[in-house]
Design an enzyme around this catalytic site. Structure first.
Site, PDB file in Angstrom:
ATOM      1  N   SER A 111      23.497  -3.936 -37.719  1.00 43.29           N
ATOM      2  CA  SER A 111      23.457  -2.623 -38.382  1.00 43.29           C
ATOM      3  C   SER A 111      24.625  -2.481 -39.363  1.00 43.29           C
ATOM      4  O   SER A 111      24.511  -1.781 -40.372  1.00 43.29           O
ATOM      5  CB  SER A 111      23.465  -1.491 -37.362  1.00 43.29           C
ATOM      6  OG  SER A 111      24.698  -1.406 -36.694  1.00 43.29           O
ATOM      7  N   ASN A 112      25.722  -3.154 -39.083  1.00 44.30           N
ATOM      8  CA  ASN A 112      26.849  -3.092 -40.028  1.00 44.30           C
ATOM      9  C   ASN A 112      26.581  -3.917 -41.283  1.00 44.30           C
ATOM     10  O   ASN A 112      26.971  -3.523 -42.384  1.00 44.30           O
ATOM     11  CB  ASN A 112      28.141  -3.537 -39.331  1.00 44.30           C
ATOM     12  CG  ASN A 112      28.656  -2.446 -38.418  1.00 44.30           C
ATOM     13  OD1 ASN A 112      29.258  -1.484 -38.878  1.00 44.30           O
ATOM     14  ND2 ASN A 112      28.381  -2.561 -37.132  1.00 44.30           N
ATOM     15  N   ARG A 157      33.748 -26.115 -29.376  1.00 46.09           N
ATOM     16  CA  ARG A 157      34.071 -25.022 -30.294  1.00 46.09           C
ATOM     17  C   ARG A 157      34.526 -25.538 -31.661  1.00 46.09           C
ATOM     18  O   ARG A 157      34.147 -25.031 -32.709  1.00 46.09           O
ATOM     19  CB  ARG A 157      35.149 -24.123 -29.681  1.00 46.09           C
ATOM     20  CG  ARG A 157      35.449 -22.885 -30.518  1.00 46.09           C
ATOM     21  CD  ARG A 157      36.523 -22.012 -29.919  1.00 46.09           C
ATOM     22  NE  ARG A 157      36.283 -21.640 -28.546  1.00 46.09           N
ATOM     23  CZ  ARG A 157      35.397 -20.725 -28.142  1.00 46.09           C
ATOM     24  NH1 ARG A 157      34.676 -20.088 -29.016  1.00 46.09           N
ATOM     25  NH2 ARG A 157      35.247 -20.462 -26.866  1.00 46.09           N
ATOM     26  N   MET A 212      29.893 -12.421 -32.097  1.00 47.62           N
ATOM     27  CA  MET A 212      30.344 -12.433 -30.706  1.00 47.62           C
ATOM     28  C   MET A 212      30.797 -13.818 -30.252  1.00 47.62           C
ATOM     29  O   MET A 212      30.548 -14.229 -29.132  1.00 47.62           O
ATOM     30  CB  MET A 212      29.212 -11.927 -29.796  1.00 47.62           C
ATOM     31  CG  MET A 212      28.718 -10.537 -30.144  1.00 47.62           C
ATOM     32  SD  MET A 212      30.026  -9.305 -30.179  1.00 47.62           S
ATOM     33  CE  MET A 212      30.290  -9.130 -28.428  1.00 47.62           C
ATOM     34  N   ARG A 213      31.453 -14.494 -31.137  1.00 46.81           N
ATOM     35  CA  ARG A 213      31.885 -15.851 -30.801  1.00 46.81           C
ATOM     36  C   ARG A 213      33.367 -15.941 -31.125  1.00 46.81           C
ATOM     37  O   ARG A 213      33.791 -15.538 -32.212  1.00 46.81           O
ATOM     38  CB  ARG A 213      31.069 -16.785 -31.684  1.00 46.81           C
ATOM     39  CG  ARG A 213      31.306 -18.210 -31.496  1.00 46.81           C
ATOM     40  CD  ARG A 213      30.246 -18.947 -30.751  1.00 46.81           C
ATOM     41  NE  ARG A 213      30.782 -20.285 -30.516  1.00 46.81           N
ATOM     42  CZ  ARG A 213      30.910 -20.822 -29.347  1.00 46.81           C
ATOM     43  NH1 ARG A 213      30.512 -20.205 -28.285  1.00 46.81           N
ATOM     44  NH2 ARG A 213      31.435 -22.021 -29.219  1.00 46.81           N
ATOM     45  N   ASN A 249      37.710  -8.307 -38.982  1.00 49.13           N
ATOM     46  CA  ASN A 249      36.804  -8.090 -37.852  1.00 49.13           C
ATOM     47  C   ASN A 249      36.706  -6.599 -37.561  1.00 49.13           C
ATOM     48  O   ASN A 249      37.703  -5.878 -37.629  1.00 49.13           O
ATOM     49  CB  ASN A 249      37.339  -8.824 -36.610  1.00 49.13           C
ATOM     50  CG  ASN A 249      36.450  -8.635 -35.397  1.00 49.13           C
ATOM     51  OD1 ASN A 249      35.224  -8.756 -35.492  1.00 49.13           O
ATOM     52  ND2 ASN A 249      37.044  -8.337 -34.258  1.00 49.13           N
ATOM     53  N   HIS A 292      36.005  -3.892 -34.674  1.00 51.93           N
ATOM     54  CA  HIS A 292      36.061  -3.854 -33.217  1.00 51.93           C
ATOM     55  C   HIS A 292      35.889  -2.412 -32.726  1.00 51.93           C
ATOM     56  O   HIS A 292      36.530  -1.494 -33.256  1.00 51.93           O
ATOM     57  CB  HIS A 292      37.416  -4.403 -32.738  1.00 51.93           C
ATOM     58  CG  HIS A 292      37.523  -4.465 -31.243  1.00 51.93           C
ATOM     59  ND1 HIS A 292      36.890  -5.429 -30.499  1.00 51.93           N
ATOM     60  CD2 HIS A 292      38.160  -3.659 -30.359  1.00 51.93           C
ATOM     61  CE1 HIS A 292      37.134  -5.225 -29.219  1.00 51.93           C
ATOM     62  NE2 HIS A 292      37.900  -4.161 -29.097  1.00 51.93           N
ATOM     63  N   SER A 352      38.144  -0.035 -35.063  1.00 51.40           N
ATOM     64  CA  SER A 352      39.247  -0.575 -35.867  1.00 51.40           C
ATOM     65  C   SER A 352      38.760  -1.774 -36.677  1.00 51.40           C
ATOM     66  O   SER A 352      37.881  -2.515 -36.234  1.00 51.40           O
ATOM     67  CB  SER A 352      40.384  -1.085 -34.966  1.00 51.40           C
ATOM     68  OG  SER A 352      40.811  -0.097 -34.066  1.00 51.40           O
ATOM     69  N   ASP A 399      41.162 -10.241 -31.139  1.00 46.28           N
ATOM     70  CA  ASP A 399      41.292  -8.830 -31.522  1.00 46.28           C
ATOM     71  C   ASP A 399      42.757  -8.399 -31.669  1.00 46.28           C
ATOM     72  O   ASP A 399      43.095  -7.225 -31.417  1.00 46.28           O
ATOM     73  CB  ASP A 399      40.587  -7.925 -30.491  1.00 46.28           C
ATOM     74  CG  ASP A 399      39.093  -8.238 -30.378  1.00 46.28           C
ATOM     75  OD1 ASP A 399      38.495  -8.599 -31.403  1.00 46.28           O
ATOM     76  OD2 ASP A 399      38.545  -8.126 -29.268  1.00 46.28           O
TER      77      ASP A 399
HETATM   78  C1  GRF Z   1      29.762  -3.165 -33.445  1.00 42.49           C
HETATM   79  O1  GRF Z   1      29.873  -2.172 -32.489  1.00 42.49           O
HETATM   80  C2  GRF Z   1      31.110  -3.818 -33.692  1.00 42.49           C
HETATM   81  O2  GRF Z   1      32.179  -2.953 -33.492  1.00 42.49           O
HETATM   82  C3  GRF Z   1      31.129  -4.904 -32.652  1.00 42.49           C
HETATM   83  O3  GRF Z   1      29.809  -5.350 -32.564  1.00 42.49           O
HETATM   84  C4  GRF Z   1      28.914  -4.319 -32.943  1.00 42.49           C
HETATM   85  C5  GRF Z   1      28.001  -4.881 -33.990  1.00 42.49           C
HETATM   86  O4  GRF Z   1      26.897  -4.076 -34.221  1.00 42.49           O
HETATM   87  N1  GRF Z   1      32.070  -5.930 -33.008  1.00 42.49           N
HETATM   88  P1  GRF Z   1      25.807  -4.506 -35.292  1.00 42.49           P
HETATM   89  O5  GRF Z   1      25.285  -5.883 -34.908  1.00 42.49           O
HETATM   90  O6  GRF Z   1      26.444  -4.497 -36.642  1.00 42.49           O
HETATM   91  O7  GRF Z   1      24.727  -3.472 -35.189  1.00 42.49           O
END
Ligand code: GRF
Length: 223
Positions: free
Chosen positions: A19-20, A71, A96-97, A113, A115, A142, A151
């Site tokens: 979504s971002n 990794r 998420m890695r 990033n 967070h 943040s 983070d």
């Molecule tokens: C967000 O809440 C961000 O803060 C975290 O992962 C989520 C990502 O959401 N790191 P999306 O995949 O952009 O919807």
């Protein structure tokens, strides 16, 4: 999507909903963000966010960690794609890695990033549950420069919101989502305007070291 030669080139790394990423694409399309997303990378082939990139005709690479022995090898494959894309800014938007030190070191000051907590509080996972368990009266999101520690890099900007009576983790996540989108697009626009930089572990805003993260206010400006 319309591409402008002079726009800052970015790569966006995702693992899930995206979504971002979608918020960034929307802001570019509506003319409020002067960014050129040249590459999207996902570590999961089934990440729904890939569709947003495909719809916007942005090149997507799926680099699954399951295909690499360790990794370091996975990071190297991601780095190769980023190098070829010529991205100037790397945006981790729900990636998420954990990235290894050799990787993060290559992008010092060029990788950010998002967070879902008010860093330095609640690094890592399950931030909403931990906010609720602590009884905090506010939370937020943040954006920080990525360094070797999880983070832990210098925080650039934040958005805050109250924790309301009866909130559960889902309610917090739902309310924080749109604020995160605004925080990300507004912060990235500052990069596009060359107003943000990194110097020896500190954030520079308009050439000055900031002592506190920039705070996004409801009017969409930073204070
Ligand atoms: C967000 O809440 C961000 O803060 C975290 O992962 C989520 C990502 O959401 N790191 P999306 O995949 O952009 O919807």
């Amino acid at each position: 999507m319309k591409r402008k030669q002079e726009s800052l080139k970015a790569a966006v790394l995702i693992s899930g909903t995206g979504s971002n990423l979608k918020a960034l694409i929307n802001a570019i399309t509506s003319g409020t963000l002067d960014l050129d997303i040249v590459q999207v990378v996902s570590n999961r082939a089934e990440a729904p966010g890939i569709q947003h990139a495909t719809t916007a005709a942005i090149p997507v690479s799926v680099i699954s960690h399951a295909d690499f022995p360790d990794r370091q090898a996975h990071d190297a494959a991601v780095a190769e794609i980023l190098k070829r894309s010529r991205a100037e800014l790397i945006i981790l938007a729900g990636y998420m890695r954990i990235l290894g030190e050799a990787f993060t070191g290559q992008y010092s000051g060029r990788m950010i990033n998002l967070h879902p907590s008010l860093l330095p509080l609640y690094k890592g996972l399950d931030t909403y549950d931990r906010v609720l368990a602590s009884g905090d009266s506010e939370t937020g999101a943040s954006i920080h420069f990525v360094t070797a520690g999880l983070d832990s890099g210098p925080v650039i900007s934040q958005v805050r919101m109250p924790v309301l009576p009866g909130d559960d983790a889902t309610a917090l996540k739902t309310r924080l989502g749109p604020l995160e989108h605004q925080l990300l697009t507004s912060t990235v626009q500052l990069f596009c305007q060359h107003e943000l930089a990194y110097r020896q572990g500190e954030v520079l805003f308009r050439g000055e070291v900031i002592r506190q993260p920039l705070q996004l206010k409801p009017d969409g400006n930073f204070h």
